[in-house]
Design a protein around this motif. Structure first.
Motif: not given
Lengths: 906, 115
Positions: A266-277, A344-349
């Motif tokens: 879903f990209g790198l931010q939970v909750g914000m799935t872009p429609s396209l890259w 900042e550790p970003a295992a969760a995005g």
């Protein structure tokens, strides 16, 4: 080998139980017979031999028990017996069971719901290759939350010069208009990424391919490519398997679909799935003006093996000089100097949502934790009362040879059964609750600034289920300990003897009382915390905003793809304003770049003629391009000078400043006629005014909050939207006499008639906008009140249980008292007095918890009001009221005790 | 499961003793108890509450096997006999036991002069 044999032997034993039992019976009988034969041979009489042999064998039942205990399978079997027994016992008292299971379900459900959100947002790693190696690069500016204040050229500099990262990827969020054959054109979320984005993360395409170096050629936009998300592919493109190679039109630029991202990505931010890259190289073609060098590029890197995050941060601080020098050139030195960089550790995005939500989630987790604790104490109390009633049963079981351990196991099995039932029901509640919670939380303005659409997919995955199981077991241990302890101490002789009216130990009474006291204390703390949050909400909502929030309709137009150049918008907008003002219920209409509370517009350093300001004393000053009538529409008082008029068009540029600005730069002297300039690069991105444009101050207005509800109003400069070369305002605001929503249809019609090609991007009322800012506060206030109330009800139930039990136990004594002449009212007073003592002690213990609670809460929530006496008093009164009602029922029952019946009971 | 015999068995030795008894000849439950008592000259009286669980464990672990047979008095009884695995275990345990008792005896008979 031995283990395996034991396993198989155990399983066989379980399956062939009856057969084995028969065998054992026969074997023992054989033992007895052989023993008798022996004795007879030794010369005993038959009777003597029989008695001696029996003594030698001992209790057949006991021997059989011991033999059974020899195998592990016995544990399963006795557990199953315990479970069936527990189920029977619980079924026999449905009232108790329902109360216990329901309060556990609420407690466990609330914990599960909050945890599942925390898990989704904070704990769950991204579905990418080795997420634990990922770190986010973040920028910090004093007094602001950490942000991705980077532009694309800063990213490229870091990427090309660092030694710490295996890969550094960048994301620039965007909204684009997308047109596909067969689908209506729509605006969707997209992300511009560097071509290494997918390969660095180890994400492979589900269909087709992901970006590679081919997609990075800035000079060849003819091969513009896009990777679409799984959800866009399935929901909009019917999961068409032949989609790769087809063409999308994005903001009027044709782009070829080269692949579909995997379903879980879903990209790198939970909750914000872009429609396209899209590759960042084609951004300047699609986006006009280009935003690549605006400050908003999210950067994430994969650390090299063996490089620590501190070492990488040290290197990044050196590399960051590039950004600081760049900002010093384009903005100002003073501004640039204060920026710092951190990792900042970003295992969760990306951290953006996490940073905004974790304080609320932590607070809620604390609240539901206390709620569950109250529920547990409550059930412990109920179980304890029941244990007293079941003392006879326990005593009987002990006398019949049940081991203590077995009794404790029995009691704990019951507790576990209760908490399992509660957990199962609670998971059901949690699924619904978590979705509702998330939807409410992200509906706030805070999040709409982060992204227009957030949808956090809360799932009950393994982690959540394990958490729930853990909570359930912990709860069972908490509320099962006291009854288990009681069971452990039941000795047959005393228990059997003690079973009677007076059969109650002092320790048990003290325990029962302290359970109620503990519940009352915790509930008071919870209620007063709720009071604190409610007060906080009302403080935030009712503060002086500097404008009137009611009867305001806000309409935002989006002329970007309308065919109108921004230079051509002046006349059409003026005409539109005139038509809108003619709607009967509209009192005033205006236009502005930003409206209060809607968030940041442009900001600049300001230079005021005749005012020497040290570089470090400068502050960013928000700018707002507005039309005439703005202050009238928003109800912001004009304190000196005059408002803008349409007659200003074409004459020397004018400005209006707010009070904070006037006071800072002019002190007591008159700011009217003062002259100011914007510092730094020309504001070409806004209205195209020349860099050295001088504005003359013609008016002073009251302060109003722009950025948020939570900060003090900043110095603000208002410029005349109709005096600049390009239109910098698209927000129309209408002050109405009636409800603002009522004119929505009129507004739509007029906009369509006047400006057919310009769509309305957004229409809302100011009230909704303000409420959007306090969603988190409201949510916390609502939930904490709800949970606090629930806690109080549970505590009251506990008191009710204890008193009912006391009355039952003391029926005999009460009967004697009545027989000796005590009046019903006196009995009533006696029981209520008992309750009053418990409540008072509980409240007294609870009171010192209140400031502690506040201190804990204020660690995570800024600007909480001081502990208020009102909140505490309300909390205490609520608790007392609820508890008194609960106490009345058993007290009245006690008052109605018939002495004859009571004495006959013995 | 406390054993109340004239001399309490050393913890964990009952299994070994049963194996040894059965190594002499296959035997039923009562017989094992009597045999133990005889050999130990009444030092060990194993009650049924200890004996039968032990037999059950040994059988489950495959060290002994039970078989219903007719006794000299024409009754049916379950005769236990050593399996090959039981024989191996007994051999190993006997060796360990000898080592241990020898060591313990040394320690218990120790005096300062010998050191």
């Amino acid at each position: 080998m031995v283990f395996l044999r034991r396993l198989i032997g155990g399983l066989t034993a379980l399956l062939r139980r009856r057969r084995q039992d028969q065998d054992l019976d026969e074997e023992l009988q054989g033992f007895l017979d052989a023993a008798i034969d022996d004795k007879l041979r030794a010369g005993m009489t038959h009777d003597e031999a029989l008695r001696a042999a029996r003594m030698e064998l001992g209790s057949v039942a006991a021997v059989k028990d011991h033999v059974r205990d020899a195998g592990w399978e016995n544990v399963i079997e006795t557990s199953w017996q315990d479970l069936r027994y527990a189920a029977r016992t619980l079924r026999r008292s449905p009232g108790f069971t329902a109360a216990a299971v329901l309060s556990l379900a609420l407690g466990i459900g609330a914990n599960t719901a909050i945890f599942s959100v925390i898990n989704t947002l904070i704990l769950r790693p991204l579905p990418v290759d080795r997420p634990e190696q990922l770190v986010e690069v973040l920028s910090r500016y004093p007094g602001e939350p950490r942000l991705s204040s980077f532009s694309w050229r800063h990213y490229e500099h870091y990427r090309d010069h660092n030694q710490s990262f295996l890969d550094l990827v960048a994301v620039l969020r965007t909204r684009v208009q997308i047109a596909v054959t067969g689908v209506d054109p729509e605006i969707v979320d997209g992300e511009y990424v560097a071509s290494n984005f997918f390969s660095a993360l180890g994400v492979r395409a589900a269909i087709g391919r992901v970006f590679d170096a081919r997609d990075d050629q800035r000079d060849a936009p003819a091969i513009a490519s896009a990777v679409i998300s799984w959800s866009y592919w399935t929901t909009r493109l019917h999961a068409n398997p032949a989609i790769v190679g087809t063409t999308l039109v994005i903001n009027r630029t044709p782009v070829t679909i080269i692949g579909v991202a995997p379903r879980e990505f879903f990209g790198l931010q939970v909750g914000m799935t872009p429609s396209l890259w899209l590759p960042a190289s084609i951004e300047p073609v699609i986006q006009q003006p280009s935003r690549l060098n605006a400050m908003g590029v999210g950067i994430l890197g994969r650390l090299r093996e063996g490089v620590t995050i501190d070492a990488a941060a040290a290197e990044m601080r050196v590399l960051d000089r590039f950004r600081i020098e760049d900002l010093a050139r384009s903005r100002s030195e003073a501004f640039a100097r204060d920026f710092s960089i951190e990792l900042e550790p970003a295992a969760a995005g990306f951290a953006a949502l996490r940073d905004r939500l974790d304080t609320w989630l932590t607070t809620l987790m604390g609240i539901v934790g206390v709620l569950l604790l109250i529920a547990c104490i409550n059930i412990a109390g109920l179980l304890l009362a029941r244990a007293s009633a079941r003392q006879h049963e326990m005593a009987l079981r002990v006398s019949l040879g049940a081991g203590r351990v077995r009794l404790v196991r029995q009691v704990l099995t019951e507790s576990l059964l209760l908490s399992t039932l509660g957990a199962v029901l609670g998971i059901g509640l949690a699924t619904a609750g978590a979705q509702m919670l998330v939807r409410t939380m992200v509906s706030g303005r805070d999040f709409q600034r982060v992204a227009p659409r957030i949808d956090i997919p809360v799932q009950l995955d393994l982690q959540v289920l394990l958490f729930t199981a853990g909570v359930a077991v912990a709860a069972a241990l908490i509320f099962g300990t006291a009854p288990a302890w009681q069971a452990l101490r039941s000795a047959p002789a005393t228990s059997l003897r003690a079973y009677g009216a007076a059969g109650n130990t002092r320790s048990r009474r003290v325990l029962g009382n302290s359970f109620v006291v503990g519940q009352v204390a915790l509930s008071v703390a919870l209620l007063s915390a709720a009071g604190l949050f409610v007060q906080h909400l009302s403080n935030v909502r009712n503060q002086d905003l500097g404008f009137e929030r009611d009867s305001l309709l806000l309409v935002t137009l989006d002329p970007a793809n309308s065919g109108y150049a921004r230079e051509q918008l002046f006349a059409p907008y003026q005409r539109l304003l005139e038509r809108l003002a003619q709607i009967p219920s509209v009192r005033a209409a205006t236009i502005s770049g930003v409206t209060p509370i809607s968030g940041a517009g442009a900001s600049r350093f300001i230079k005021v003629e005749g005012f020497d300001e040290a570089a470090e004393a400068r502050r960013f000053v928000p700018l707002n391009w507005i039309g005439p009538g703005y202050f009238e529409t928003f109800g912001t008082p004009l304190l000196a000078g005059r408002d803008f008029t349409f007659a200003d068009k074409g004459v020397a540029p004018v400005a209006i400043v707010n009070q904070a600005m006037a006071r800072h730069y002019f002190g007591e002297s008159n700011p009217i006629g003062g002259r100011l300039q914007l510092v730094g690069q020309s504001n070409s991105g806004n209205t195209g005014a020349p860099a050295d444009q001088v504005y003359t101050i013609v008016g002073v207005v009251g302060d109003a909050r722009y950025l948020s509800l939570h900060d003090a109003p900043p110095r603000t400069v208002y410029l005349h939207a109709f005096q600049e070369p390009r239109m910098g305002a698209n927000q129309f605001a209408l002050k109405t006499t009636g409800p603002p929503a009522a004119i929505a249809a009129d507004v739509r019609r007029i906009v369509r008639e006047e400006l057919a090609t310009i769509p309305i991007a957004r229409m809302s009322t100011m009230d909704d906008l303000v409420d959007g800012w306090v969603v988190s506060e409201r949510l916390l206030a609502t939930l904490s009140s709800g949970f606090g109330g629930l806690g109080a009800v549970l505590a009251a139930l506990g008191l009710y249980g204890l008193l009912s039990y006391t009355v039952t136990r003391r029926t005999n004594e009460i009967g004697i008292r009545v027989a000796l002449g005590a009046t019903p009212s006196r009995i009533l007073r006696m029981i209520l007095g008992n309750a009053a003592v418990l409540l008072t002690v509980g409240v007294l213990i609870g009171l010192p918890l209140v400031p502690l609670t506040r201190r804990a809460a204020s660690q995570v929530i800024a600007g909480l009001p001081d502990t208020s006496i009102t909140a505490v008093i309300v909390a205490a009164i609520t608790m007392l009221a609820v508890a008194s009602i609960a106490a009345c029922v058993p007290a009245r029952r006690a008052a109605r005790v018939d002495p004859v019946d009571a004495l006959r009971q013995e | 499961m406390a054993d109340s015999t004239p001399t309490a068995l050393v913890q964990g030795t009952l299994h070994m003793l049963i194996l040894k008894t059965l190594a002499l000849e296959p035997m039923h439950g009562y017989g094992i108890g009597v045999r133990l008592q005889q050999i130990s000259r009444n030092a060990f009286q194993v009650n049924a509450g200890s004996l039968f669980p032990a037999l059950r464990r040994l059988e489950r672990d495959g060290l002994i096997a039970g078989d219903w047979q007719t006794t000299e008095n024409n009754r049916r009884a379950k005769y236990y006999s050593l399996t090959s695995q039981g024989r191996a275990t007994l051999k190993r345990e006997a060796k360990d036991w000898a080592k241990q008792t020898a060591a313990i005896a040394l320690v218990m008979s120790a005096s300062l002069e010998e050191l």
